[in-house]
Design a protein around this motif. Sequence first.
Motif, PDB file in Angstrom:
ATOM      1  N   LYS A  58      40.228  47.474  37.918  1.00  0.00           N
ATOM      2  CA  LYS A  58      40.352  48.031  39.275  1.00  0.00           C
ATOM      3  C   LYS A  58      39.260  47.517  40.213  1.00  0.00           C
ATOM      4  N   MET A  59      38.857  46.258  40.016  1.00  0.00           N
ATOM      5  CA  MET A  59      37.881  45.626  40.891  1.00  0.00           C
ATOM      6  C   MET A  59      38.572  44.872  42.023  1.00  0.00           C
ATOM      7  N   ALA A  60      39.860  44.579  41.830  1.00  0.00           N
ATOM      8  CA  ALA A  60      40.600  43.820  42.828  1.00  0.00           C
ATOM      9  C   ALA A  60      42.086  44.139  42.704  1.00  0.00           C
ATOM     10  N   VAL A  61      42.817  43.814  43.754  1.00  0.00           N
ATOM     11  CA  VAL A  61      44.281  43.893  43.733  1.00  0.00           C
ATOM     12  C   VAL A  61      44.818  42.546  44.182  1.00  0.00           C
ATOM     13  N   GLU A  62      46.042  42.265  43.757  1.00  0.00           N
ATOM     14  CA  GLU A  62      46.655  41.004  44.160  1.00  0.00           C
ATOM     15  C   GLU A  62      46.902  41.037  45.665  1.00  0.00           C
ATOM     16  N   ALA A  63      46.721  39.895  46.298  1.00  0.00           N
ATOM     17  CA  ALA A  63      46.842  39.792  47.750  1.00  0.00           C
ATOM     18  C   ALA A  63      48.298  39.609  48.156  1.00  0.00           C
ATOM     19  N   THR A  64      49.077  40.684  48.019  1.00  0.00           N
ATOM     20  CA  THR A  64      50.461  40.638  48.490  1.00  0.00           C
ATOM     21  C   THR A  64      50.463  40.846  49.996  1.00  0.00           C
TER      22      THR A  64
ATOM     23  N   TYR B 285      41.106  34.937  35.289  1.00  0.00           N
ATOM     24  CA  TYR B 285      40.018  35.827  35.684  1.00  0.00           C
ATOM     25  C   TYR B 285      40.568  37.021  36.465  1.00  0.00           C
ATOM     26  N   ALA B 286      41.515  36.749  37.358  1.00  0.00           N
ATOM     27  CA  ALA B 286      42.101  37.829  38.157  1.00  0.00           C
ATOM     28  C   ALA B 286      42.944  38.759  37.286  1.00  0.00           C
ATOM     29  N   ARG B 287      43.844  38.207  36.472  1.00  0.00           N
ATOM     30  CA  ARG B 287      44.778  39.029  35.680  1.00  0.00           C
ATOM     31  C   ARG B 287      44.107  39.753  34.513  1.00  0.00           C
ATOM     32  N   ASN B 288      43.121  39.117  33.890  1.00  0.00           N
ATOM     33  CA  ASN B 288      42.534  39.681  32.678  1.00  0.00           C
ATOM     34  C   ASN B 288      41.239  40.460  32.914  1.00  0.00           C
ATOM     35  N   TYR B 289      40.588  40.253  34.066  1.00  0.00           N
ATOM     36  CA  TYR B 289      39.304  40.912  34.283  1.00  0.00           C
ATOM     37  C   TYR B 289      39.303  41.776  35.552  1.00  0.00           C
TER      38      TYR B 289
END
Length: 148
Positions: A34-40, A25-29
């Motif tokens: 641009k609804m989210a970024v990875e939490a680095t 869901y995170a990687r493909n949607y």
Amino acid sequence: MQVILLQDIKNVGKKGQLLEAADGYARNYLIPRKMAVEATKGNVNELEAKNKALVAKAEKELENAKEFAASLNEKKINIKVKMGENGKLFGSVTNKEIAQALLDQIGVSIDKKKIVLNEPIKTVGEKDVEIKVMHDVSAKIIVNVIEA
């Protein structure tokens, strides 16, 4: 996978929220749209810095509102009105008239919607009127209604 939301998403979360999302869901949607970024680590630190800045700004606005309310407290304004024979006013004193009198006599511009009148002012004399400066901050002024 942990992500930081960049906008409000119905049934998922609010902007700036850190949450656990399924990898697909995170990687493909979320991320491609641009609804989210990875939490680095860098993104999380940036989010915390933004949150601290927002809190500091809100505290500063509250402090300014309290100072403004303190400067307005117990100020007295006069409003001249036409009267009938038995001491009654023609109409009543409105929020708009109070706001204009504040501007003319004290030099303070206040939106008429922030002036709280529990009941219309229909008699001559002094009345206490509340002004909502902010959500939890208010000031009381004295409105003196006199015959023109």
